[in-house]
Design a protein around this motif. Structure first.
Motif, PDB file in Angstrom:
ATOM      1  N   ILE A   2      37.356  30.527 -45.382  1.00 28.67           N
ATOM      2  CA  ILE A   2      36.797  31.417 -44.378  1.00 28.67           C
ATOM      3  C   ILE A   2      37.023  30.937 -42.950  1.00 28.67           C
ATOM      4  O   ILE A   2      37.053  31.751 -42.020  1.00 28.67           O
ATOM      5  CB  ILE A   2      35.296  31.683 -44.606  1.00 28.67           C
ATOM      6  CG1 ILE A   2      34.501  30.374 -44.601  1.00 28.67           C
ATOM      7  CG2 ILE A   2      35.080  32.455 -45.895  1.00 28.67           C
ATOM      8  CD1 ILE A   2      33.004  30.588 -44.578  1.00 28.67           C
ATOM      9  N   SER A   3      37.217  29.645 -42.758  1.00 25.85           N
ATOM     10  CA  SER A   3      37.437  29.151 -41.410  1.00 25.85           C
ATOM     11  C   SER A   3      38.018  27.749 -41.478  1.00 25.85           C
ATOM     12  O   SER A   3      37.810  27.028 -42.460  1.00 25.85           O
ATOM     13  CB  SER A   3      36.125  29.133 -40.621  1.00 25.85           C
ATOM     14  OG  SER A   3      36.354  28.797 -39.267  1.00 25.85           O
ATOM     15  N   CYS A   4      38.741  27.393 -40.430  1.00 28.38           N
ATOM     16  CA  CYS A   4      39.350  26.061 -40.386  1.00 28.38           C
ATOM     17  C   CYS A   4      39.571  25.659 -38.947  1.00 28.38           C
ATOM     18  O   CYS A   4      39.841  26.517 -38.087  1.00 28.38           O
ATOM     19  CB  CYS A   4      40.680  26.074 -41.131  1.00 28.38           C
ATOM     20  SG  CYS A   4      41.475  24.456 -41.223  1.00 28.38           S
ATOM     21  N   ILE A   5      39.454  24.366 -38.692  1.00 28.48           N
ATOM     22  CA  ILE A   5      39.760  23.841 -37.375  1.00 28.48           C
ATOM     23  C   ILE A   5      40.661  22.627 -37.549  1.00 28.48           C
ATOM     24  O   ILE A   5      40.424  21.775 -38.405  1.00 28.48           O
ATOM     25  CB  ILE A   5      38.463  23.502 -36.597  1.00 28.48           C
ATOM     26  CG1 ILE A   5      38.774  23.104 -35.157  1.00 28.48           C
ATOM     27  CG2 ILE A   5      37.650  22.412 -37.297  1.00 28.48           C
ATOM     28  CD1 ILE A   5      37.542  23.074 -34.253  1.00 28.48           C
ATOM     29  N   TYR A  52      40.818  29.020 -37.161  1.00 29.79           N
ATOM     30  CA  TYR A  52      41.141  30.236 -37.902  1.00 29.79           C
ATOM     31  C   TYR A  52      39.884  30.783 -38.593  1.00 29.79           C
ATOM     32  O   TYR A  52      38.992  30.025 -38.962  1.00 29.79           O
ATOM     33  CB  TYR A  52      42.195  29.946 -38.974  1.00 29.79           C
ATOM     34  CG  TYR A  52      43.486  29.437 -38.415  1.00 29.79           C
ATOM     35  CD1 TYR A  52      43.731  28.074 -38.335  1.00 29.79           C
ATOM     36  CD2 TYR A  52      44.454  30.315 -37.941  1.00 29.79           C
ATOM     37  CE1 TYR A  52      44.907  27.591 -37.803  1.00 29.79           C
ATOM     38  CE2 TYR A  52      45.636  29.842 -37.408  1.00 29.79           C
ATOM     39  CZ  TYR A  52      45.867  28.482 -37.340  1.00 29.79           C
ATOM     40  OH  TYR A  52      47.036  28.019 -36.815  1.00 29.79           O
ATOM     41  N   TYR A  53      39.889  32.108 -38.757  1.00 34.29           N
ATOM     42  CA  TYR A  53      38.792  32.778 -39.450  1.00 34.29           C
ATOM     43  C   TYR A  53      39.356  33.871 -40.352  1.00 34.29           C
ATOM     44  O   TYR A  53      40.309  34.569 -39.984  1.00 34.29           O
ATOM     45  CB  TYR A  53      37.835  33.440 -38.448  1.00 34.29           C
ATOM     46  CG  TYR A  53      37.220  32.475 -37.462  1.00 34.29           C
ATOM     47  CD1 TYR A  53      37.815  32.226 -36.229  1.00 34.29           C
ATOM     48  CD2 TYR A  53      36.037  31.811 -37.774  1.00 34.29           C
ATOM     49  CE1 TYR A  53      37.256  31.334 -35.338  1.00 34.29           C
ATOM     50  CE2 TYR A  53      35.469  30.916 -36.880  1.00 34.29           C
ATOM     51  CZ  TYR A  53      36.088  30.685 -35.666  1.00 34.29           C
ATOM     52  OH  TYR A  53      35.526  29.809 -34.774  1.00 34.29           O
ATOM     53  N   VAL A  54      38.748  34.022 -41.508  1.00 28.49           N
ATOM     54  CA  VAL A  54      39.084  35.175 -42.337  1.00 28.49           C
ATOM     55  C   VAL A  54      38.485  36.413 -41.690  1.00 28.49           C
ATOM     56  O   VAL A  54      37.469  36.338 -40.964  1.00 28.49           O
ATOM     57  CB  VAL A  54      38.543  34.958 -43.773  1.00 28.49           C
ATOM     58  CG1 VAL A  54      37.033  35.065 -43.819  1.00 28.49           C
ATOM     59  CG2 VAL A  54      39.206  35.909 -44.748  1.00 28.49           C
ATOM     60  N   GLU A  55      39.108  37.547 -41.921  1.00 30.79           N
ATOM     61  CA  GLU A  55      38.717  38.778 -41.227  1.00 30.79           C
ATOM     62  C   GLU A  55      37.240  39.106 -41.410  1.00 30.79           C
ATOM     63  O   GLU A  55      36.573  39.555 -40.471  1.00 30.79           O
ATOM     64  CB  GLU A  55      39.588  39.927 -41.719  1.00 30.79           C
ATOM     65  CG  GLU A  55      39.503  41.190 -40.854  1.00 30.79           C
ATOM     66  CD  GLU A  55      40.003  40.968 -39.442  1.00 30.79           C
ATOM     67  OE1 GLU A  55      40.953  40.187 -39.243  1.00 30.79           O
ATOM     68  OE2 GLU A  55      39.415  41.581 -38.536  1.00 30.79           O
ATOM     69  N   SER A  56      36.709  38.852 -42.581  1.00 28.32           N
ATOM     70  CA  SER A  56      35.336  39.272 -42.884  1.00 28.32           C
ATOM     71  C   SER A  56      34.271  38.518 -42.086  1.00 28.32           C
ATOM     72  O   SER A  56      33.118  38.965 -42.034  1.00 28.32           O
ATOM     73  CB  SER A  56      35.053  39.112 -44.374  1.00 28.32           C
ATOM     74  OG  SER A  56      35.211  37.762 -44.767  1.00 28.32           O
ATOM     75  N   VAL A  57      34.647  37.390 -41.446  1.00 27.06           N
ATOM     76  CA  VAL A  57      33.646  36.632 -40.687  1.00 27.06           C
ATOM     77  C   VAL A  57      33.963  36.578 -39.195  1.00 27.06           C
ATOM     78  O   VAL A  57      33.177  36.028 -38.418  1.00 27.06           O
ATOM     79  CB  VAL A  57      33.475  35.192 -41.226  1.00 27.06           C
ATOM     80  CG1 VAL A  57      33.195  35.210 -42.724  1.00 27.06           C
ATOM     81  CG2 VAL A  57      34.658  34.318 -40.891  1.00 27.06           C
ATOM     82  N   SER A  90      45.310  25.092 -43.699  1.00 25.02           N
ATOM     83  CA  SER A  90      46.006  25.873 -44.711  1.00 25.02           C
ATOM     84  C   SER A  90      45.000  26.819 -45.351  1.00 25.02           C
ATOM     85  O   SER A  90      43.827  26.486 -45.492  1.00 25.02           O
ATOM     86  CB  SER A  90      46.607  24.977 -45.778  1.00 25.02           C
ATOM     87  OG  SER A  90      47.083  25.748 -46.865  1.00 25.02           O
ATOM     88  N   GLN A  91      45.471  27.979 -45.736  1.00 24.08           N
ATOM     89  CA  GLN A  91      44.604  28.931 -46.436  1.00 24.08           C
ATOM     90  C   GLN A  91      44.528  28.634 -47.925  1.00 24.08           C
ATOM     91  O   GLN A  91      43.700  29.216 -48.629  1.00 24.08           O
ATOM     92  CB  GLN A  91      45.130  30.345 -46.242  1.00 24.08           C
ATOM     93  CG  GLN A  91      46.516  30.567 -46.827  1.00 24.08           C
ATOM     94  CD  GLN A  91      47.022  31.964 -46.596  1.00 24.08           C
ATOM     95  OE1 GLN A  91      46.291  32.934 -46.799  1.00 24.08           O
ATOM     96  NE2 GLN A  91      48.260  32.085 -46.164  1.00 24.08           N
ATOM     97  N   TYR A  92      45.330  27.692 -48.400  1.00 19.79           N
ATOM     98  CA  TYR A  92      45.428  27.424 -49.831  1.00 19.79           C
ATOM     99  C   TYR A  92      44.512  26.273 -50.227  1.00 19.79           C
ATOM    100  O   TYR A  92      44.699  25.133 -49.804  1.00 19.79           O
ATOM    101  CB  TYR A  92      46.861  27.101 -50.222  1.00 19.79           C
ATOM    102  CG  TYR A  92      47.823  28.209 -49.888  1.00 19.79           C
ATOM    103  CD1 TYR A  92      48.755  28.055 -48.873  1.00 19.79           C
ATOM    104  CD2 TYR A  92      47.785  29.415 -50.579  1.00 19.79           C
ATOM    105  CE1 TYR A  92      49.634  29.072 -48.550  1.00 19.79           C
ATOM    106  CE2 TYR A  92      48.658  30.438 -50.262  1.00 19.79           C
ATOM    107  CZ  TYR A  92      49.570  30.270 -49.248  1.00 19.79           C
ATOM    108  OH  TYR A  92      50.433  31.286 -48.930  1.00 19.79           O
ATOM    109  N   LYS A  93      43.539  26.547 -51.062  1.00 23.11           N
ATOM    110  CA  LYS A  93      42.582  25.517 -51.437  1.00 23.11           C
ATOM    111  C   LYS A  93      43.227  24.355 -52.172  1.00 23.11           C
ATOM    112  O   LYS A  93      42.752  23.224 -52.098  1.00 23.11           O
ATOM    113  CB  LYS A  93      41.431  26.099 -52.256  1.00 23.11           C
ATOM    114  CG  LYS A  93      41.811  26.808 -53.534  1.00 23.11           C
ATOM    115  CD  LYS A  93      40.559  27.383 -54.182  1.00 23.11           C
ATOM    116  CE  LYS A  93      40.885  28.107 -55.483  1.00 23.11           C
ATOM    117  NZ  LYS A  93      41.594  29.377 -55.223  1.00 23.11           N
ATOM    118  N   ALA A 147      31.400  30.912 -36.096  1.00 21.01           N
ATOM    119  CA  ALA A 147      32.136  30.106 -35.129  1.00 21.01           C
ATOM    120  C   ALA A 147      32.216  28.673 -35.639  1.00 21.01           C
ATOM    121  O   ALA A 147      31.186  28.087 -36.015  1.00 21.01           O
ATOM    122  CB  ALA A 147      31.461  30.145 -33.763  1.00 21.01           C
ATOM    123  N   ILE A 148      33.421  28.111 -35.624  1.00 24.24           N
ATOM    124  CA  ILE A 148      33.629  26.738 -36.070  1.00 24.24           C
ATOM    125  C   ILE A 148      33.798  25.841 -34.856  1.00 24.24           C
ATOM    126  O   ILE A 148      34.393  26.245 -33.846  1.00 24.24           O
ATOM    127  CB  ILE A 148      34.860  26.647 -37.013  1.00 24.24           C
ATOM    128  CG1 ILE A 148      34.896  25.313 -37.745  1.00 24.24           C
ATOM    129  CG2 ILE A 148      36.159  26.920 -36.271  1.00 24.24           C
ATOM    130  CD1 ILE A 148      35.913  25.271 -38.884  1.00 24.24           C
TER     131      ILE A 148
END
Length: 123
Positions: A48-51, A59-64, A104-107, A69-70
Motif C-alpha cells: 500500500i505504500s513505500c518510502i 509510493y501509494y496504492v490508489e485506494s489509499v 518494489s510492489q512485489y512482496k 501518508a508515509i
C-alpha cells in the motif's frame, strides 16, 4: 539481523485516524526502502505504500492516496504510516517490510518482515 517491528494498530471508527510505526533495527537506514503491506482475511497481501531512503521517493496504492501518508525519522530508524479517513475496507493486518535501496510492489522482493499489527475499522 534486519528486524522490522510494527506498532500502533487498534480499533477505530470509520472516519477516524491511526498512526502505525515501523522500527527497523540492524540496518543502515539510508540504504533501505521500507514498505507497508496489508492483508485482509481471505485476501492476498497487498503493498500500500513505500518510502525509499536512497532516492527519497514515496509510493501509494490508489485506494489509499490522499488518506495515508508515509514518513521516516532517521534518528529513530522508524517509518510511520499516518492513516486518516479510515474505512471498514481498511481493516487488515498491516505489515512493514524492508529491502535494499528501492521500493518494489512485489512482496517476494522483501526479505525482512515484521509480525504485523491489526487495524480494525468499525462502521
Amino acid at each position: 539481523e534486519v528486524q522490522p517491528v510494527e506498532s500502533g494498530g487498534g480499533l477505530v471508527q470509520a472516519g477516524g485516524s491511526l498512526r502505525l510505526s515501523c522500527a527497523v533495527s540492524g540496518i543502515t537506514f539510508d540504504d533501505y526502502a521500507i514498505a507497508w503491506f496489508r492483508q485482509a482475511p481471505g485476501k492476498e497481501r497487498e503493498g500500500i505504500s513505500c518510502i525509499s531512503r536512497r532516492d527519497g521517493s514515496a509510493y501509494y496504492v490508489e485506494s489509499v492516496k490522499g488518506r495515508f501518508a508515509i514518513s521516516s525519522d532517521n534518528a529513530r530508524n522508524t517509518v510511520y504510516l499516518q492513516m486518516t479517513s479510515l474505512k471498514p475496507e481498511d481493516t487488515a493486518v498491516y505489515y512493514c517490510a524492508a529491502r535494499l535501496y528501492l521500493c518494489s510492489q512485489y512482496k517476494a522482493w522483501y526479505m525482512n518482515w515484521g509480525q504485523g499489527t491489526q487495524v480494525t475499522v468499525s462502521s
